[in-house]
Design a protein around this motif. Structure first.
Motif, PDB file in Angstrom:
ATOM      1  N   THR A   1       3.738  -3.417   5.120  1.00 38.60           N
ATOM      2  CA  THR A   1       4.139  -4.429   4.147  1.00 38.60           C
ATOM      3  C   THR A   1       3.005  -5.425   3.907  1.00 38.60           C
ATOM      4  O   THR A   1       2.107  -5.574   4.733  1.00 38.60           O
ATOM      5  CB  THR A   1       5.395  -5.191   4.627  1.00 38.60           C
ATOM      6  OG1 THR A   1       5.169  -5.699   5.951  1.00 38.60           O
ATOM      7  CG2 THR A   1       6.619  -4.275   4.632  1.00 38.60           C
ATOM      8  N   ALA A   2       3.079  -6.089   2.760  1.00 41.20           N
ATOM      9  CA  ALA A   2       2.070  -7.080   2.389  1.00 41.20           C
ATOM     10  C   ALA A   2       2.692  -8.104   1.449  1.00 41.20           C
ATOM     11  O   ALA A   2       3.689  -7.812   0.776  1.00 41.20           O
ATOM     12  CB  ALA A   2       0.875  -6.392   1.725  1.00 41.20           C
ATOM     13  N   PRO A   3       2.073  -9.313   1.367  1.00 43.58           N
ATOM     14  CA  PRO A   3       2.652 -10.377   0.546  1.00 43.58           C
ATOM     15  C   PRO A   3       2.498 -10.200  -0.962  1.00 43.58           C
ATOM     16  O   PRO A   3       3.356 -10.648  -1.710  1.00 43.58           O
ATOM     17  CB  PRO A   3       1.933 -11.645   0.999  1.00 43.58           C
ATOM     18  CG  PRO A   3       0.959 -11.262   2.034  1.00 43.58           C
ATOM     19  CD  PRO A   3       0.995  -9.787   2.217  1.00 43.58           C
ATOM     20  N   ALA A   4       1.424  -9.592  -1.424  1.00 39.06           N
ATOM     21  CA  ALA A   4       1.189  -9.494  -2.869  1.00 39.06           C
ATOM     22  C   ALA A   4      -0.031  -8.618  -3.137  1.00 39.06           C
ATOM     23  O   ALA A   4      -0.747  -8.225  -2.218  1.00 39.06           O
ATOM     24  CB  ALA A   4       0.991 -10.883  -3.473  1.00 39.06           C
ATOM     25  N   TRP A   5      -0.301  -8.371  -4.430  1.00 42.12           N
ATOM     26  CA  TRP A   5      -1.364  -7.437  -4.817  1.00 42.12           C
ATOM     27  C   TRP A   5      -2.763  -7.770  -4.321  1.00 42.12           C
ATOM     28  O   TRP A   5      -3.562  -6.842  -4.187  1.00 42.12           O
ATOM     29  CB  TRP A   5      -1.345  -7.186  -6.327  1.00 42.12           C
ATOM     30  CG  TRP A   5      -1.531  -8.382  -7.202  1.00 42.12           C
ATOM     31  CD1 TRP A   5      -0.547  -9.066  -7.871  1.00 42.12           C
ATOM     32  CD2 TRP A   5      -2.752  -9.037  -7.529  1.00 42.12           C
ATOM     33  NE1 TRP A   5      -1.090 -10.101  -8.583  1.00 42.12           N
ATOM     34  CE2 TRP A   5      -2.447 -10.112  -8.392  1.00 42.12           C
ATOM     35  CE3 TRP A   5      -4.091  -8.823  -7.183  1.00 42.12           C
ATOM     36  CZ2 TRP A   5      -3.409 -10.966  -8.905  1.00 42.12           C
ATOM     37  CZ3 TRP A   5      -5.059  -9.679  -7.692  1.00 42.12           C
ATOM     38  CH2 TRP A   5      -4.711 -10.735  -8.537  1.00 42.12           C
ATOM     39  N   PRO A   6      -3.125  -9.016  -4.013  1.00 43.06           N
ATOM     40  CA  PRO A   6      -4.462  -9.205  -3.434  1.00 43.06           C
ATOM     41  C   PRO A   6      -4.659  -8.447  -2.115  1.00 43.06           C
ATOM     42  O   PRO A   6      -5.790  -8.241  -1.678  1.00 43.06           O
ATOM     43  CB  PRO A   6      -4.552 -10.721  -3.237  1.00 43.06           C
ATOM     44  CG  PRO A   6      -3.667 -11.285  -4.313  1.00 43.06           C
ATOM     45  CD  PRO A   6      -2.504 -10.319  -4.352  1.00 43.06           C
ATOM     46  N   ALA A   7      -3.580  -7.997  -1.503  1.00 43.52           N
ATOM     47  CA  ALA A   7      -3.652  -7.246  -0.245  1.00 43.52           C
ATOM     48  C   ALA A   7      -3.865  -5.750  -0.457  1.00 43.52           C
ATOM     49  O   ALA A   7      -3.935  -5.000   0.518  1.00 43.52           O
ATOM     50  CB  ALA A   7      -2.377  -7.455   0.568  1.00 43.52           C
ATOM     51  N   HIS A   8      -3.973  -5.288  -1.690  1.00 42.41           N
ATOM     52  CA  HIS A   8      -4.090  -3.844  -1.926  1.00 42.41           C
ATOM     53  C   HIS A   8      -5.090  -3.128  -1.023  1.00 42.41           C
ATOM     54  O   HIS A   8      -4.743  -2.094  -0.451  1.00 42.41           O
ATOM     55  CB  HIS A   8      -4.427  -3.550  -3.393  1.00 42.41           C
ATOM     56  CG  HIS A   8      -3.227  -3.533  -4.275  1.00 42.41           C
ATOM     57  ND1 HIS A   8      -3.294  -3.781  -5.616  1.00 42.41           N
ATOM     58  CD2 HIS A   8      -1.918  -3.298  -4.016  1.00 42.41           C
ATOM     59  CE1 HIS A   8      -2.090  -3.694  -6.148  1.00 42.41           C
ATOM     60  NE2 HIS A   8      -1.242  -3.413  -5.190  1.00 42.41           N
ATOM     61  N   PRO A   9      -6.337  -3.613  -0.873  1.00 45.71           N
ATOM     62  CA  PRO A   9      -7.266  -2.862  -0.016  1.00 45.71           C
ATOM     63  C   PRO A   9      -6.733  -2.673   1.406  1.00 45.71           C
ATOM     64  O   PRO A   9      -6.790  -1.567   1.952  1.00 45.71           O
ATOM     65  CB  PRO A   9      -8.540  -3.705  -0.046  1.00 45.71           C
ATOM     66  CG  PRO A   9      -8.483  -4.415  -1.362  1.00 45.71           C
ATOM     67  CD  PRO A   9      -7.023  -4.726  -1.565  1.00 45.71           C
ATOM     68  N   ASP A  10      -6.196  -3.721   2.001  1.00 42.96           N
ATOM     69  CA  ASP A  10      -5.691  -3.638   3.373  1.00 42.96           C
ATOM     70  C   ASP A  10      -4.367  -2.873   3.427  1.00 42.96           C
ATOM     71  O   ASP A  10      -4.146  -2.037   4.307  1.00 42.96           O
ATOM     72  CB  ASP A  10      -5.535  -5.052   3.952  1.00 42.96           C
ATOM     73  CG  ASP A  10      -5.414  -5.054   5.463  1.00 42.96           C
ATOM     74  OD1 ASP A  10      -6.102  -4.250   6.134  1.00 42.96           O
ATOM     75  OD2 ASP A  10      -4.630  -5.874   5.990  1.00 42.96           O
TER      76      ASP A  10
END
Length: 193
Positions: free
Chosen positions: A169-178
């Motif tokens: 899981t991730a908070p939002a699209w800036p996390a796409h690479p991770d």
């Protein structure tokens, strides 16, 4: 690497980047991705919205692209898929009202298949009752839903992702690479350069 068959559950006003980027990236590394929306067939599209972070108290929303679905929701059998992707945006808030969507999400969780959810995507996980004793990131406004569903909300930077077993899981699209790198790790996908 064996190619995986991945299901993407999406809908109108899904977040543009959170739908298109994982769809294309997973295809790029050799996986098969079927993007579906309840009530729609292959060849039809969902409208997307671009959510941005511009210093306001919450995200702003702008029209995005039309995203063409490549599979028909009514023909989907979750047991034929290896993993699930749930983009964010506004789609999860109404998709969680569909009993068949909830059953699909529960299938992936109960079979311990990899699940990647981002931003508001964990609203579907919460509604499906599959977050109990799971650590989960999401858009911060979804933290109360994660906690109410028995999960623990992981407050991480907007460009980071979190793994708990089969769940990425991730908070939002800036996390796409991770987020995508961690999802590929959980999928057992190795990319060599």
């Amino acid at each position: 690497m064996a190619a995986k068959k991945i299901l993407m559950l999406t809908g109108d006003y899904t977040e543009d980047y959170e739908t298109m980027v994982p769809f294309q990236a997973l295809l790029m590394v050799g996986h098969s991705v079927d993007a579906v929306c309840p009530g729609k067939k292959a060849g039809e599209f969902v409208r997307t919205a671009i959510h941005d972070f511009e210093g306001d108290q919450t995200y702003s929303e702008k029209p995005g692209h039309n995203f063409t679905l490549n599979a028909s929701f009514d023909e989907i059998n979750p047991s034929k898929y290896d993993a699930l992707v749930i983009p964010g945006g506004r789609a999860p808030e109404y998709l969680r009202l569909n009993p068949k969507v909830i059953e699909m999400v529960q299938h992936f969780a109960h079979e311990n298949k990899p699940i990647a959810a981002i931003c508001h995507g964990p609203q579907l996980l919460a509604a499906a009752g599959v977050l109990k004793e799971k650590a989960c990131s999401a858009y911060p406004a979804c933290a109360p839903e994660v906690k109410a569903a028995g999960g623990s909300f992981v407050d991480i930077p907007v460009d980071k992702a979190h793994i708990d077993g089969n769940l990425v899981t991730a908070p939002a699209w800036p996390a796409h690479p991770d987020w995508l790198a961690k999802f590929l790790q959980v999928l057992g996908t190795h990319v060599s350069l």
